[in-house]
Design a protein around this motif. Structure first.
Motif, short mmCIF file in Angstrom:
data_model
loop_
_atom_site.label_atom_id
_atom_site.label_comp_id
_atom_site.label_asym_id
_atom_site.label_seq_id
_atom_site.Cartn_x
_atom_site.Cartn_y
_atom_site.Cartn_z
N GLY A 96 0.80 -1.22 0.00
CA GLY A 96 0.00 0.00 0.00
C GLY A 96 0.83 1.26 0.00
N ASP A 97 0.46 2.20 0.88
CA ASP A 97 1.15 3.49 0.96
C ASP A 97 2.63 3.35 1.32
N ASP A 98 2.96 2.37 2.15
CA ASP A 98 4.36 2.16 2.53
C ASP A 98 5.18 1.73 1.31
N TYR A 99 4.61 0.85 0.47
CA TYR A 99 5.26 0.42 -0.77
C TYR A 99 5.47 1.62 -1.68
N GLU A 100 4.42 2.42 -1.86
CA GLU A 100 4.52 3.59 -2.74
C GLU A 100 5.56 4.58 -2.23
N PHE A 101 5.63 4.77 -0.91
CA PHE A 101 6.64 5.66 -0.34
C PHE A 101 8.04 5.14 -0.65
N GLN A 149 6.01 21.90 8.79
CA GLN A 149 5.82 20.55 9.30
C GLN A 149 4.60 19.96 8.59
N VAL A 150 4.80 18.81 7.94
CA VAL A 150 3.75 18.16 7.17
C VAL A 150 3.51 16.77 7.74
N ALA A 151 2.23 16.41 7.92
CA ALA A 151 1.86 15.07 8.39
C ALA A 151 1.57 14.20 7.17
N VAL A 152 2.29 13.08 7.06
CA VAL A 152 2.06 12.09 6.00
C VAL A 152 1.92 10.72 6.66
N LYS A 153 1.41 9.75 5.92
CA LYS A 153 1.25 8.40 6.45
C LYS A 153 2.47 7.56 6.12
N PHE A 154 3.00 6.85 7.11
CA PHE A 154 4.09 5.90 6.94
C PHE A 154 3.99 4.84 8.01
N ASP A 155 4.15 3.59 7.61
CA ASP A 155 4.14 2.46 8.54
C ASP A 155 2.85 2.43 9.35
N GLY A 156 1.72 2.77 8.71
CA GLY A 156 0.42 2.71 9.36
C GLY A 156 0.17 3.80 10.39
N ARG A 157 1.00 4.80 10.41
CA ARG A 157 0.81 5.88 11.39
C ARG A 157 1.13 7.22 10.76
#
Length: 184
Positions: A96-101, A149-157
């Motif tokens: 998912g998002d972790d792969y894309e990151f 400071q930007v909030a992004v999703k990584f490792d489910g958090r």
């Protein structure tokens, strides 16, 4: 033209401050892997002179790119590595998002350059730079330092990162703080 297989991406959690040592050690024992920590460009001001420096973005994490069928985890060095990140099925492959990151990270040689952003509290989509088309929320802005400071999703958090930026596109129907509520 031969068929090129997709790569898989994984991540190790390591002792903070040992990211470069861990990356070099993994490459030494697994020369077929691409390995990188995540770095970012930042503005640094010393005696009124502003310069751009490269800084670690996610302390304690080192990413790797591998062929799907390659067996290499047993060869990973033990020094500095706390654990290989795995999902609920004990699989090291990011999804998912972790792969894309991770895919994005390797396509940018591990370096997050300057992006463009909008204003605090808004859900945003980056228009240019290494985070192009990613979404997040701006938490704080330092206009003098050209960073925020930007909030992004990584490792489910949710992970908050300080990034240099200029301008982003406000997402349609965005309300301040809505991204955090919908993505937590």
């Amino acid at each position: 033209m031969p068929f090129e297989r997709a790569k898989d991406y994984g991540c190790v959690f390591c002792v903070t401050g040992k990211e470069e040592l861990v990356a070099r050690s993994i490459v030494r024992v697994c020369p077929g892997l691409r390995v990188t920590a995540a770095y970012q460009e930042k503005f640094k001001s010393v005696k009124g002179v502003k310069s751009v420096v490269k800084a670690l973005m996610l302390p304690g994490y080192v990413f790797f790119e591998a062929d799907t069928d390659e067996e290499f985890l047993s060869r990973f060095p033990r020094i500095g590595i706390i654990r290989v990140l795995t999902n609920d099925e004990k699989d090291w492959r990011l999804k998912g998002d972790d792969y894309e990151f991770a895919r994005w990270l390797f396509s940018n040689d591990g370096l997050l350059g300057f992006s463009t952003a909008y204003r605090e509290g808004d859900q945003i989509r980056f228009l240019s730079g290494p985070l192009k088309d990613m979404e997040g929320m701006i938490c704080r802005v330092d206009k003098r330092g050209h960073s925020g400071q930007v909030a992004v999703k990584f490792d489910g958090r949710e992970v908050k990162l300080w990034l240099g930026f200029n301008l982003v596109e406000l997402l349609p129907d965005s309300k301040r703080g809505r991204w955090h509520e919908e993505n937590t």
